[in-house]
Design a protein around this motif. Structure first.
Motif, short mmCIF file in Angstrom:
data_model
loop_
_atom_site.label_atom_id
_atom_site.label_comp_id
_atom_site.label_asym_id
_atom_site.label_seq_id
_atom_site.Cartn_x
_atom_site.Cartn_y
_atom_site.Cartn_z
N GLY A 170 0.77 -1.24 0.00
CA GLY A 170 0.00 0.00 0.00
C GLY A 170 0.79 1.28 0.00
N VAL A 171 2.12 1.24 0.08
CA VAL A 171 2.90 2.47 0.11
C VAL A 171 2.74 3.23 -1.20
CG1 VAL A 171 5.04 1.41 -0.74
CG2 VAL A 171 5.15 3.44 0.72
N TYR A 172 2.62 4.53 -1.13
CA TYR A 172 2.34 5.36 -2.31
C TYR A 172 3.58 5.58 -3.17
CZ TYR A 172 0.64 9.28 -5.11
OH TYR A 172 0.29 10.09 -6.15
N ASP A 173 4.72 5.77 -2.55
CA ASP A 173 5.98 6.03 -3.28
C ASP A 173 6.47 4.73 -3.91
OD1 ASP A 173 8.40 6.82 -4.24
OD2 ASP A 173 9.12 7.72 -2.37
N LYS A 174 6.45 4.66 -5.22
CA LYS A 174 6.87 3.43 -5.92
C LYS A 174 8.36 3.18 -5.78
CE LYS A 174 2.71 2.67 -7.05
NZ LYS A 174 1.98 1.65 -6.28
N GLY A 175 9.15 4.23 -5.67
CA GLY A 175 10.57 4.04 -5.45
C GLY A 175 10.85 3.43 -4.08
N LEU A 176 10.10 3.91 -3.08
CA LEU A 176 10.22 3.33 -1.74
C LEU A 176 9.70 1.90 -1.71
CD1 LEU A 176 10.92 3.72 1.24
CD2 LEU A 176 8.66 4.73 1.57
N GLN A 177 8.67 1.63 -2.48
CA GLN A 177 8.15 0.26 -2.56
C GLN A 177 9.19 -0.69 -3.15
OE1 GLN A 177 5.10 -0.74 -5.58
NE2 GLN A 177 3.83 -1.42 -3.85
N GLN A 178 9.89 -0.23 -4.19
CA GLN A 178 10.93 -1.06 -4.78
C GLN A 178 12.09 -1.29 -3.81
OE1 GLN A 178 10.65 -2.51 -7.82
NE2 GLN A 178 12.55 -3.61 -7.28
N ARG A 179 12.38 -0.30 -3.00
CA ARG A 179 13.44 -0.46 -2.00
C ARG A 179 13.05 -1.51 -0.97
NH1 ARG A 179 15.72 4.19 2.17
NH2 ARG A 179 17.19 2.82 3.29
N LEU A 180 11.78 -1.51 -0.55
CA LEU A 180 11.32 -2.52 0.39
C LEU A 180 11.36 -3.92 -0.22
CD1 LEU A 180 8.26 -0.63 1.93
CD2 LEU A 180 10.45 -1.08 3.04
N LEU A 181 11.01 -4.02 -1.48
CA LEU A 181 11.03 -5.31 -2.15
C LEU A 181 12.46 -5.83 -2.33
CD1 LEU A 181 8.29 -4.74 -4.89
CD2 LEU A 181 8.10 -6.20 -2.86
N ASP A 182 13.41 -4.90 -2.51
CA ASP A 182 14.80 -5.31 -2.71
C ASP A 182 15.49 -5.69 -1.40
OD1 ASP A 182 14.48 -4.85 -5.38
OD2 ASP A 182 15.34 -2.83 -5.33
N GLU A 183 14.87 -5.32 -0.27
CA GLU A 183 15.48 -5.62 1.02
C GLU A 183 15.45 -7.13 1.28
OE1 GLU A 183 17.42 -4.53 4.56
OE2 GLU A 183 16.86 -3.28 2.83
N GLU A 184 16.60 -7.69 1.61
CA GLU A 184 16.69 -9.12 1.89
C GLU A 184 16.21 -9.42 3.31
OE1 GLU A 184 20.02 -12.73 1.59
OE2 GLU A 184 20.57 -10.62 1.23
N ASN A 185 15.36 -10.45 3.44
CA ASN A 185 14.80 -10.84 4.74
C ASN A 185 14.12 -9.65 5.43
OD1 ASN A 185 15.81 -13.49 4.42
ND2 ASN A 185 17.79 -12.89 5.32
N LEU A 186 13.20 -9.04 4.71
CA LEU A 186 12.51 -7.86 5.24
C LEU A 186 11.59 -8.26 6.39
CD1 LEU A 186 11.87 -4.80 4.89
CD2 LEU A 186 9.98 -5.50 3.38
#
Length: 314
Positions: A133-149
């Motif tokens: 649900g995060v609005y910032d797509k760049g921030l969303q991609q950063r969360l997805l790239d985080e290992e073992n989030l």
């Protein structure tokens, strides 16, 4: 003695359980005994709640009903329990708005998760909804790239991003102001006053050169007014025979016109020399003689040029 603290009447559509919880704090801070709670509650809850109790107990005197029964009936009336599927649907539909802060979005997702009874899956569900649900797509991609989030890591990234964005906006605003001041030549003096720098560099020399060029167009000796036809028009390539300047001819030369001007001799000045009647009579005679001469020339069989030759032969 009045009550310590205050509470507004209940607003229908809000959580009645939260309203009762706030009312209990009023009772606790004022040391209200159990027998007085119902009277104080009915005095503070507002006309909407009181009318609802009259509908719930149509033939019963409210004095005979206990405080616990009144609260139970009102909770059933105002706080209707939704099914688990509805609560989880609301949780899954919760996304961040364009102007909503990351912290508010995080808190609302956690609040919705409390009513869904996720159990051990609670932290994972909140983490997944934050990423979705995060609005910032760049921030969303950063969360997805985080290992073992994890949920804790997602919260840290969201809060850090918001702090960084706020700091960048403040720096950009100050930088824009300082950039404008530098372009205008303003600096901060020691006594916190604004002083203007003396433009003695290359930019100042260019500005003074342009001013001198414009000023020289209107100065030639003591004074020269530049003709409009000097730079464009039919006389652009002509050279004046009087001032030797290109762009106009002698009859349009302001210098020639100014030097050829003579004081005008008015009628009063002529009258002071001779009688005005005699003066105008002489002018009339001269004019008639000129007209007669022109008429004779035009009536000559050889034309005006032949008449001129004949007069020269005489």
């Amino acid at each position: 003695m009045g009550l310590i603290g205050s509470i507004d009447p209940y607003v229908q559509g809000t959580s009645f359980s939260h309203y009762v919880e706030q009312m209990e704090f009023i009772f606790s801070s004022n040391d209200i005994v159990e027998g007085k709670k119902k009277d104080i509650f009915l005095s503070l809850c507002g006309i909407t709640v009181f009318q609802e109790l009259k509908r719930l107990y149509p033939s019963t005197d409210l004095k005979t009903v206990s405080y616990a029964d009144i609260i139970k009936k009102l909770k059933e009336r105002y706080d209707k329990v939704e099914s688990d599927i509805v609560l989880r649907y609301k949780f899954r539909c919760r996304v961040q708005g364009p102007g909503e802060t990351n912290e508010n979005f995080l808190l609302d997702v956690k609040l919705l998760a409390e009513a869904c009874d996720f159990g051990e899956f609670r932290d994972s569900a909140i983490r997944d909804q934050l990423v979705y649900g995060v609005y910032d797509k760049g921030l969303q991609q950063r969360l997805l790239d985080e290992e073992n989030l994890t949920l804790k890591t997602a919260e840290r990234i969201l809060k850090a991003k918001e702090i960084t964005a706020n700091s960048s906006q403040a720096i950009n605003r100050n930088g824009a102001v300082n950039s404008v001041k530098q372009r205008l030549g303003w600096t901060e003096s020691r006594d916190n006053r604004k002083v203007y720098e003396d433009r003695t560099g290359e930019r100042g020399r260019r500005e003074r050169s342009r001013f001198d060029d414009r000023h020289s167009q209107y100065s030639h000796g003591g004074y020269r007014s530049r003709s409009r036809s000097q730079t464009k028009g039919r006389y652009a390539n002509f050279v004046c025979h009087y001032c030797k300047m290109r762009g106009h001819i002698q009859k349009n030369c302001y210098k020639f016109i100014n030097e050829q001007k003579r004081p005008v001799k008015f009628v009063d000045e002529a009258a002071s020399v001779e009688n005005p009647h005699e003066y105008f009579k002489r002018l009339r005679a001269d004019y008639d003689s000129d007209v007669e001469s022109d008429r004779h020339r035009s009536s000559s069989p050889d034309g005006p040029q032949g008449a001129d030759k004949a007069s020269q032969g005489q």
